[in-house]
Design a protein around this motif. Structure first.
Motif, PDB file in Angstrom:
ATOM      1  N   LYS B  32      40.031  19.380  51.812  1.00  0.00           N
ATOM      2  CA  LYS B  32      39.083  19.585  52.836  1.00  0.00           C
ATOM      3  C   LYS B  32      37.628  20.362  52.330  1.00  0.00           C
ATOM      4  CE  LYS B  32      38.492  20.415  57.613  1.00  0.00           C
ATOM      5  NZ  LYS B  32      39.010  20.714  58.898  1.00  0.00           N
ATOM      6  N   TYR B  33      38.080  21.463  51.653  1.00  0.00           N
ATOM      7  CA  TYR B  33      37.182  22.566  50.992  1.00  0.00           C
ATOM      8  C   TYR B  33      36.471  22.297  49.813  1.00  0.00           C
ATOM      9  CZ  TYR B  33      37.951  24.274  56.137  1.00  0.00           C
ATOM     10  OH  TYR B  33      38.048  24.546  57.197  1.00  0.00           O
ATOM     11  N   ASP B  34      37.307  22.229  48.800  1.00  0.00           N
ATOM     12  CA  ASP B  34      37.023  21.851  47.452  1.00  0.00           C
ATOM     13  C   ASP B  34      36.194  22.560  46.802  1.00  0.00           C
ATOM     14  OD1 ASP B  34      37.495  20.422  45.341  1.00  0.00           O
ATOM     15  OD2 ASP B  34      36.129  18.483  45.909  1.00  0.00           O
ATOM     16  N   ILE B  35      36.473  23.677  46.377  1.00  0.00           N
ATOM     17  CA  ILE B  35      35.696  24.909  45.800  1.00  0.00           C
ATOM     18  C   ILE B  35      35.273  24.219  44.526  1.00  0.00           C
ATOM     19  CG2 ILE B  35      37.374  26.448  44.893  1.00  0.00           C
ATOM     20  CD1 ILE B  35      35.923  28.742  46.230  1.00  0.00           C
ATOM     21  N   GLU B  36      35.885  23.358  43.947  1.00  0.00           N
ATOM     22  CA  GLU B  36      35.824  22.779  42.415  1.00  0.00           C
ATOM     23  C   GLU B  36      34.523  22.161  42.478  1.00  0.00           C
ATOM     24  OE1 GLU B  36      39.135  21.003  40.464  1.00  0.00           O
ATOM     25  OE2 GLU B  36      40.488  22.453  41.202  1.00  0.00           O
ATOM     26  N   ARG B  37      34.002  21.807  43.736  1.00  0.00           N
ATOM     27  CA  ARG B  37      32.518  21.045  43.427  1.00  0.00           C
ATOM     28  C   ARG B  37      31.734  22.002  43.053  1.00  0.00           C
ATOM     29  NH1 ARG B  37      30.859  21.640  49.516  1.00  0.00           N
ATOM     30  NH2 ARG B  37      32.474  22.756  50.371  1.00  0.00           N
ATOM     31  N   PHE B  38      31.739  23.194  43.010  1.00  0.00           N
ATOM     32  CA  PHE B  38      30.784  24.224  42.655  1.00  0.00           C
ATOM     33  C   PHE B  38      31.284  24.677  41.174  1.00  0.00           C
ATOM     34  CE2 PHE B  38      31.009  25.484  47.295  1.00  0.00           C
ATOM     35  CZ  PHE B  38      29.765  24.842  47.737  1.00  0.00           C
ATOM     36  N   GLY B  39      32.119  23.762  40.663  1.00  0.00           N
ATOM     37  CA  GLY B  39      32.487  24.032  39.166  1.00  0.00           C
ATOM     38  C   GLY B  39      33.568  25.487  39.024  1.00  0.00           C
ATOM     39  N   ILE B  40      34.096  25.738  40.334  1.00  0.00           N
ATOM     40  CA  ILE B  40      34.839  27.045  40.319  1.00  0.00           C
ATOM     41  C   ILE B  40      36.309  26.533  40.090  1.00  0.00           C
ATOM     42  CG2 ILE B  40      35.628  28.773  41.746  1.00  0.00           C
ATOM     43  CD1 ILE B  40      32.753  28.849  42.940  1.00  0.00           C
ATOM     44  N   ILE B  41      36.869  27.213  39.361  1.00  0.00           N
ATOM     45  CA  ILE B  41      38.534  27.030  39.121  1.00  0.00           C
ATOM     46  C   ILE B  41      39.227  28.244  39.483  1.00  0.00           C
ATOM     47  CG2 ILE B  41      40.255  26.414  37.356  1.00  0.00           C
ATOM     48  CD1 ILE B  41      38.273  24.371  36.111  1.00  0.00           C
ATOM     49  N   ASN B  42      40.362  28.097  39.999  1.00  0.00           N
ATOM     50  CA  ASN B  42      41.308  29.372  40.426  1.00  0.00           C
ATOM     51  C   ASN B  42      42.119  29.535  38.886  1.00  0.00           C
ATOM     52  OD1 ASN B  42      42.604  31.310  41.555  1.00  0.00           O
ATOM     53  ND2 ASN B  42      43.875  29.996  42.496  1.00  0.00           N
ATOM     54  N   THR B  43      41.863  30.618  38.366  1.00  0.00           N
ATOM     55  CA  THR B  43      42.908  30.770  37.214  1.00  0.00           C
ATOM     56  C   THR B  43      43.858  31.891  37.498  1.00  0.00           C
ATOM     57  OG1 THR B  43      42.821  31.730  35.094  1.00  0.00           O
ATOM     58  CG2 THR B  43      40.764  32.051  36.207  1.00  0.00           C
ATOM     59  N   GLY B  44      44.998  32.022  36.650  1.00  0.00           N
ATOM     60  CA  GLY B  44      45.769  33.005  36.702  1.00  0.00           C
ATOM     61  C   GLY B  44      45.622  34.180  35.769  1.00  0.00           C
TER      62      GLY B  44
END
Lengths: 359, 147, 115
Positions: B32-44
């Motif tokens: 629904k929000y899909d922050i990856e469209r800004f090229g952002i990835i959640n990393t550990g």
């Protein structure tokens, strides 16, 4: 004898949204023992009852945990109401029940997503969370909050749901049940999922009782125990039966939670069909004096709320025993003898909620 | 958003929050929000991260962890405090084991209020963080060239 | 459904015996709660079986020592450590004993004094 080594696990770990730390004692790749250390999120919320009055404290109780928020508010309020002998209007009991069942759906879908993520099954994770958005929008529309609603108050609830909205919720439950089918099919019958979950971390019936497991963890080991059967809230009027599985492995825990989702859809529809008209709260006079142990079935299992009042507006003691506190010892038992690579998955199958545990 | 020059990676850490903001941070990644469209990835992994998202007030046990994670992120870096507890301590401010907002321990660039912070607000905060990151990167380059 | 939810005050010398009986009748340990009262502490041990709940209550003096039930119910260790760390209840032969390092808080036994 193989050489022993100790591997630290956590607190910041890719599969964990919350910090917990385990020291894993390994022989080669096999875990011999796990020693937990907790306390990363300990805030000391139980102590705040001495500073806030018992009506304000509802907001603190709801913020013990963001996932089980509605249940904590309800459990605290019911405990105080028992001490003060307040009869909550039936409509309020039904509304609470509808909201806590919605929380259960949101929590179980969240867990399923995290499980899929831990398996490396990215698309299944996204599918589960996409479905979860529907229930979040429903909660947003009825209460104004997506995950922390603050609708409970001592003596009832703060908001009502209109008949049109109730119809819409009922409709959404039908849609969600339909959309859950393919996801459920994948979780239960997909070869990849089965090969990771079947036979992993078996907890027998006797072990589950000895180590004090609760909730889906206990029911997956074949024990019929669901506190909703005691008939708090509106559950006395609704048809509830504990959902159990026999095997006690990770697959069984997954199966129990999936079936509870279907049960929750049905319970919400039934509650909407039976909801009586009337007021949603009664005025509260005086201060609590006395004590009571209240039990509530949270998404993660039985939670116990202990309230002790001394006749002033500040309570003497509030104690919350959350499901994860009870589920950590059986989890440590299931970890023994498993492979290092399976540890994240096993930690996840108890549906750990660390902020609840440490308060 | 035209200024996003690179894809920043996020690191999320829970410094004693109630979980509400954490699941909303995770929610930002989902369809629904899909922050990856800004090229952002959640990393550990802190060594690969540019933006540090922190939720919850700091307590005595998470303080060293927060400081360590902050020191492990390579320069330039931006810190976003998500939720009212991370900003000021919020409802937990009076607890004996809470120090207060994240800014009592490490410098914070963006504050996202809310209890729990809504995904829209978090995304807005991250987008602001990206702009700050660009500015910091420029500054960092200039300092490096001056040397 | 009608279910029991009772609190039973017992003496310290009967305590260990009662807990063993609980285990033999396969009651599940539900919770352990410490409360600060004027004369010391009130320890409540709740057990569940089917849908009934029985709470055994001990009145413990400030410096009085009680024995741990981790030998009978190993899962009690988290909650007993918590009572000992937050309230300062003196619990003997706790296994594993975190020695006040479970939560690693700076303040010592915060629940011991009011306010």
């Amino acid at each position: 004898m193989a050489k022993r080594s100790i591997i630290p696990f956590g607190p910041q770990h890719p599969v964990l949204p919350e910090p917990i730390h385990l020291d894993l004692v390994l022989e080669d790749e096999t875990v011999v023992e796990a020693v937990p250390s907790i306390g990363f999120i300990h805030r000391g919320l139980e102590k705040l009852v001495e500073k806030k009055d018992f009506k304000q404290y509802v907001y603190i109780a709801e913020r013990v945990c963001g996932i089980c928020s509605c249940g904590h508010g309800m459990g605290y309020c019911e405990a105080v109401e028992h001490v003060m002998n307040i009869q909550v209007p039936p409509r309020a009991e039904y509304l609470r029940t509808i909201w806590i069942e919605m929380s259960r759906i949101h929590s179980h879908l969240l867990w399923l997503g995290l499980l899929a993520d831990a398996l490396g099954f990215e698309s299944l994770f996204m599918e589960s969370w996409r479905l979860r958005e529907k229930i979040l929008s429903m909660m947003d529309a009825t209460t104004g909050g997506r995950i922390i609603f603050s609708v409970n108050c001592v003596g009832g609830v703060l908001k009502d749901i209109t008949p049109e909205m109730l119809r819409e919720i009922s409709q959404t439950m039908d849609d969600m049940e339909r959309e859950l089918k393919p996801i459920m099919e994948t979780f239960l019958h997909d070869y990849t999922v089965q090969s990771r979950l079947c036979g992993l971390g078996v907890l027998t019936r006797d072990q589950a009782i000895l180590y004090g497991a609760v909730g889906p963890m206990l029911r997956a080991s074949g024990v019929e125990y669901d506190v909703r059967m005691t008939g708090y809230g509106a559950y006395g009027d609704l048809e509830v039966a504990p959902i159990t599985a026999a095997d006690g492995d990770s697959y069984a825990r997954c199966e129990v939670r999936l079936k509870e989702l279907i049960q929750s859809f049905r319970l919400i529809r039934e509650a909407i069909g039976k909801i009586p008209e009337g007021p949603i709260a009664v005025p509260v006079k005086g201060s609590p004096s006395g004590e009571y142990f209240m039990r509530i079935e949270q998404p993660r299992g039985e939670a116990i709320y202990y309230v002790k009042g001394n006749g002033t507006k500040n309570l003497d003691r509030f104690r919350l025993r959350t499901p994860t506190t009870s589920n950590i010892p059986p989890m440590l038992e299931t970890v023994k003898g498993c492979q290092l690579a399976d540890v994240p998955l096993l930690v996840l199958t108890i549906d750990p909620c660390i902020s609840c545990t440490e308060r | 958003m035209a200024k996003v020059s690179k894809s920043p990676w996020l690191l999320h850490y829970d410094a004693s929050s109630c979980n509400g903001c954490d699941i909303e941070v995770l929610d930002c990644l989902t369809p629904k929000y899909d922050i990856e469209r800004f090229g952002i990835i959640n990393t550990g992994d802190p060594f690969q991260a540019d933006i540090l998202l922190i939720t919850g007030g700091v307590n005595s046990q998470t303080e060293p962890v927060v400081k360590q994670l902050y020191s492990q992120i390579p320069e330039p870096k931006v810190v976003v405090a998500v939720g009212i507890c991370a900003c000021t301590g919020g409802v937990f401010k009076e607890c004996y084991n809470i120090k207060g907002g994240i800014d009592t321990v490490i410098p914070v660039d963006v504050y996202v209020p809310g209890c729990a912070a809504r995904p829209e607000a978090i995304i807005d905060g991250v987008v602001q963080a990206v702009a700050i990151l660009d500015k910091k990167r420029e500054e960092y380059r200039r300092q490096k060239n001056a040397k | 459904m009608d279910c029991k939810n009772i609190i039973e005050v017992i003496e310290i010398q009967d305590f260990y015996q009662r807990v063993i009986e609980m285990k033999m009748h396969s009651w599940r340990l539900a919770q352990i709660c410490a409360v600060r009262i004027d004369s010391g502490y009130e320890m409540s041990y709740s057990f569940c079986k089917d849908y009934d709940m029985i709470t055994l209550r001990l009145l413990v003096g400030m410096e009085e020592k009680i024995s741990s039930i981790t030998q009978i119910y190993p899962c009690a260790f988290l909650q007993e450590n918590e009572a000992s760390e937050l309230f300062g209840v003196q619990i003997e032969s706790l296994d594993p004993n975190y020695h006040h390092k479970l939560y690693r808080i700076e303040k010592e036994t915060p629940f011991k004094e009011k306010g």
